[in-house]
Motif scaffolding. Structure first.
Motif, PDB file in Angstrom:
ATOM      1  N   LEU A  81      20.232  33.657  17.274  1.00 35.28           N
ATOM      2  CA  LEU A  81      19.149  34.447  18.490  1.00 35.28           C
ATOM      3  C   LEU A  81      19.120  33.920  19.728  1.00 35.28           C
ATOM      4  O   LEU A  81      18.096  35.214  20.934  1.00 35.28           O
ATOM      5  N   THR A  82      19.845  33.181  20.552  1.00 38.77           N
ATOM      6  CA  THR A  82      20.052  33.301  21.742  1.00 38.77           C
ATOM      7  C   THR A  82      20.810  34.317  22.066  1.00 38.77           C
ATOM      8  O   THR A  82      20.533  34.840  23.486  1.00 38.77           O
ATOM      9  N   GLU A  83      21.970  34.969  21.853  1.00 38.56           N
ATOM     10  CA  GLU A  83      22.745  35.951  21.725  1.00 38.56           C
ATOM     11  C   GLU A  83      21.531  37.414  22.358  1.00 38.56           C
ATOM     12  O   GLU A  83      21.673  38.089  22.990  1.00 38.56           O
ATOM     13  N   ALA A  84      20.775  37.236  21.114  1.00 34.50           N
ATOM     14  CA  ALA A  84      20.246  38.676  20.563  1.00 34.50           C
ATOM     15  C   ALA A  84      18.589  38.935  21.967  1.00 34.50           C
ATOM     16  O   ALA A  84      18.542  39.708  22.553  1.00 34.50           O
ATOM     17  N   PHE A  85      18.322  37.725  22.326  1.00 36.65           N
ATOM     18  CA  PHE A  85      17.560  37.612  22.531  1.00 36.65           C
ATOM     19  C   PHE A  85      17.073  36.820  24.213  1.00 36.65           C
ATOM     20  O   PHE A  85      16.487  37.341  24.494  1.00 36.65           O
ATOM     21  N   HIS A  86      18.277  36.421  24.422  1.00 36.62           N
ATOM     22  CA  HIS A  86      17.996  35.136  25.455  1.00 36.62           C
ATOM     23  C   HIS A  86      16.999  34.506  25.774  1.00 36.62           C
ATOM     24  O   HIS A  86      16.230  34.736  26.979  1.00 36.62           O
ATOM     25  N   PRO A  87      16.431  33.424  24.897  1.00 36.63           N
ATOM     26  CA  PRO A  87      15.263  33.084  24.922  1.00 36.63           C
ATOM     27  C   PRO A  87      15.257  31.688  26.155  1.00 36.63           C
ATOM     28  O   PRO A  87      15.702  31.449  26.566  1.00 36.63           O
ATOM     29  N   ALA A  88      14.070  32.036  26.511  1.00 33.52           N
ATOM     30  CA  ALA A  88      13.062  31.041  27.014  1.00 33.52           C
ATOM     31  C   ALA A  88      12.981  29.643  26.778  1.00 33.52           C
ATOM     32  O   ALA A  88      12.869  29.051  27.559  1.00 33.52           O
ATOM     33  N   GLN A  89      12.638  30.020  25.238  1.00 39.37           N
ATOM     34  CA  GLN A  89      11.880  28.385  24.404  1.00 39.37           C
ATOM     35  C   GLN A  89      12.531  28.816  23.235  1.00 39.37           C
ATOM     36  O   GLN A  89      12.503  29.854  22.258  1.00 39.37           O
ATOM     37  N   LEU A  90      13.364  28.378  22.839  1.00 39.49           N
ATOM     38  CA  LEU A  90      13.942  28.118  21.557  1.00 39.49           C
ATOM     39  C   LEU A  90      13.873  26.371  20.844  1.00 39.49           C
ATOM     40  O   LEU A  90      14.670  25.919  20.613  1.00 39.49           O
ATOM     41  N   SER A 141      18.016  25.946   3.948  1.00 37.59           N
ATOM     42  CA  SER A 141      17.837  26.631   2.986  1.00 37.59           C
ATOM     43  C   SER A 141      16.035  27.393   3.782  1.00 37.59           C
ATOM     44  O   SER A 141      15.390  28.767   3.549  1.00 37.59           O
ATOM     45  N   HIS A 142      15.231  26.583   4.724  1.00 37.36           N
ATOM     46  CA  HIS A 142      14.131  26.568   4.452  1.00 37.36           C
ATOM     47  C   HIS A 142      13.878  26.114   6.544  1.00 37.36           C
ATOM     48  O   HIS A 142      14.453  25.244   6.593  1.00 37.36           O
ATOM     49  N   TYR A 143      13.362  27.120   7.522  1.00 34.64           N
ATOM     50  CA  TYR A 143      13.713  26.551   8.509  1.00 34.64           C
ATOM     51  C   TYR A 143      11.907  27.414   9.168  1.00 34.64           C
ATOM     52  O   TYR A 143      11.392  28.125   8.925  1.00 34.64           O
ATOM     53  N   ARG A 144      12.126  26.635  10.446  1.00 28.27           N
ATOM     54  CA  ARG A 144      10.635  27.731  11.468  1.00 28.27           C
ATOM     55  C   ARG A 144      11.194  27.507  12.744  1.00 28.27           C
ATOM     56  O   ARG A 144      11.273  26.255  13.370  1.00 28.27           O
ATOM     57  N   VAL A 145      11.104  28.736  13.041  1.00 28.18           N
ATOM     58  CA  VAL A 145      11.393  29.161  14.069  1.00 28.18           C
ATOM     59  C   VAL A 145       9.859  29.173  15.548  1.00 28.18           C
ATOM     60  O   VAL A 145       9.230  30.219  14.788  1.00 28.18           O
ATOM     61  N   LEU A 146      10.433  29.311  16.793  1.00 26.93           N
ATOM     62  CA  LEU A 146       9.334  29.367  17.420  1.00 26.93           C
ATOM     63  C   LEU A 146      10.352  29.740  19.069  1.00 26.93           C
ATOM     64  O   LEU A 146      11.058  29.018  19.331  1.00 26.93           O
ATOM     65  N   LEU A 147      10.319  31.140  18.591  1.00 31.08           N
ATOM     66  CA  LEU A 147      11.209  31.655  19.870  1.00 31.08           C
ATOM     67  C   LEU A 147       9.796  32.401  20.835  1.00 31.08           C
ATOM     68  O   LEU A 147       9.159  33.813  20.701  1.00 31.08           O
ATOM     69  N   ALA A 148      10.351  32.042  22.147  1.00 30.28           N
ATOM     70  CA  ALA A 148       9.630  32.489  23.295  1.00 30.28           C
ATOM     71  C   ALA A 148      10.604  33.855  24.236  1.00 30.28           C
ATOM     72  O   ALA A 148      11.938  32.872  24.851  1.00 30.28           O
ATOM     73  N   ALA A 149      10.364  34.903  24.222  1.00 29.10           N
ATOM     74  CA  ALA A 149      11.252  35.877  25.081  1.00 29.10           C
ATOM     75  C   ALA A 149      10.557  36.419  25.541  1.00 29.10           C
ATOM     76  O   ALA A 149       9.987  37.126  25.045  1.00 29.10           O
ATOM     77  N   GLU A 150      11.119  36.970  26.918  1.00 27.13           N
ATOM     78  CA  GLU A 150      10.740  38.545  27.628  1.00 27.13           C
ATOM     79  C   GLU A 150      10.735  39.471  26.657  1.00 27.13           C
ATOM     80  O   GLU A 150      10.185  40.942  26.897  1.00 27.13           O
ATOM     81  N   TYR A 191      14.279  39.852  11.589  1.00 30.25           N
ATOM     82  CA  TYR A 191      14.968  39.798  10.560  1.00 30.25           C
ATOM     83  C   TYR A 191      16.061  40.392  10.785  1.00 30.25           C
ATOM     84  O   TYR A 191      17.293  40.248  10.164  1.00 30.25           O
ATOM     85  N   ALA A 192      15.729  41.703  11.671  1.00 29.60           N
ATOM     86  CA  ALA A 192      17.486  42.329  11.752  1.00 29.60           C
ATOM     87  C   ALA A 192      18.450  41.699  12.606  1.00 29.60           C
ATOM     88  O   ALA A 192      20.069  41.528  11.428  1.00 29.60           O
ATOM     89  N   VAL A 193      18.836  40.442  13.445  1.00 32.37           N
ATOM     90  CA  VAL A 193      19.400  40.159  13.158  1.00 32.37           C
ATOM     91  C   VAL A 193      19.954  38.799  12.875  1.00 32.37           C
ATOM     92  O   VAL A 193      21.075  38.797  12.648  1.00 32.37           O
ATOM     93  N   LEU A 194      19.759  38.499  12.144  1.00 34.59           N
ATOM     94  CA  LEU A 194      19.356  36.913  11.244  1.00 34.59           C
ATOM     95  C   LEU A 194      19.159  37.500   9.498  1.00 34.59           C
ATOM     96  O   LEU A 194      19.637  36.899   8.549  1.00 34.59           O
ATOM     97  N   SER A 195      20.285  39.032   9.586  1.00 34.05           N
ATOM     98  CA  SER A 195      20.051  40.374   8.392  1.00 34.05           C
ATOM     99  C   SER A 195      21.209  38.764   7.365  1.00 34.05           C
ATOM    100  O   SER A 195      20.691  38.884   6.002  1.00 34.05           O
ATOM    101  N   GLU A 196      22.158  38.518   7.993  1.00 33.97           N
ATOM    102  CA  GLU A 196      23.053  38.040   7.177  1.00 33.97           C
ATOM    103  C   GLU A 196      22.774  36.610   6.370  1.00 33.97           C
ATOM    104  O   GLU A 196      22.680  36.060   5.175  1.00 33.97           O
TER     105      GLU A 196
END
Length: 94
Positions: free
Chosen positions: A11-20, A41-50, A65-70
């Motif tokens: 997620l960091t590589e794909a979106f360069h988040p301001a907050q993760l 197996s179960h995650y909650r994600v907060l992703l703030a990105a431009e 979902y595309a970035v984390l497809s695997e």
């Protein structure tokens, strides 16, 4: 490398988040049907990105979902997402 570490890296590589923020909620689903009992197996994600500027909620989730497809095809059984712009995160006090 843990599943959480892989999610964070991708997620960091794909979106360069301001907050993760990534929260492993697997312990809350112990014994539930479909849970692989791996503890990862179960995650909650907060992703703030431009990168989400001008993109609706569904498209934001599709991009994640595309970035984390695997991971979604393998160890991750459930992923709860909050995908916002940094301005939206500030307005919502996230």
């Amino acid at each position: 490398m843990s599943v959480e570490d892989i999610i964070r890296r991708k997620l960091t590589e794909a979106f360069h988040p301001a907050q993760l923020e990534i929260e492993n909620e697997s312990h809350l689903h112990k014994g539930h049907h479909g849970s692989p009992h791996t503890g990862e197996s179960h995650y909650r994600v907060l992703l703030a990105a431009e990168a989400f500027e001008g993109i609706n909620r569904v498209e934001r989730q599709r991009k994640i979902y595309a970035v984390l497809s695997e991971e979604l095809a393998g160890p991750v059984h459930a992923l709860a997402l909050t995908a916002v712009t940094p301005a939206e995160a500030a307005r919502r006090n996230l």
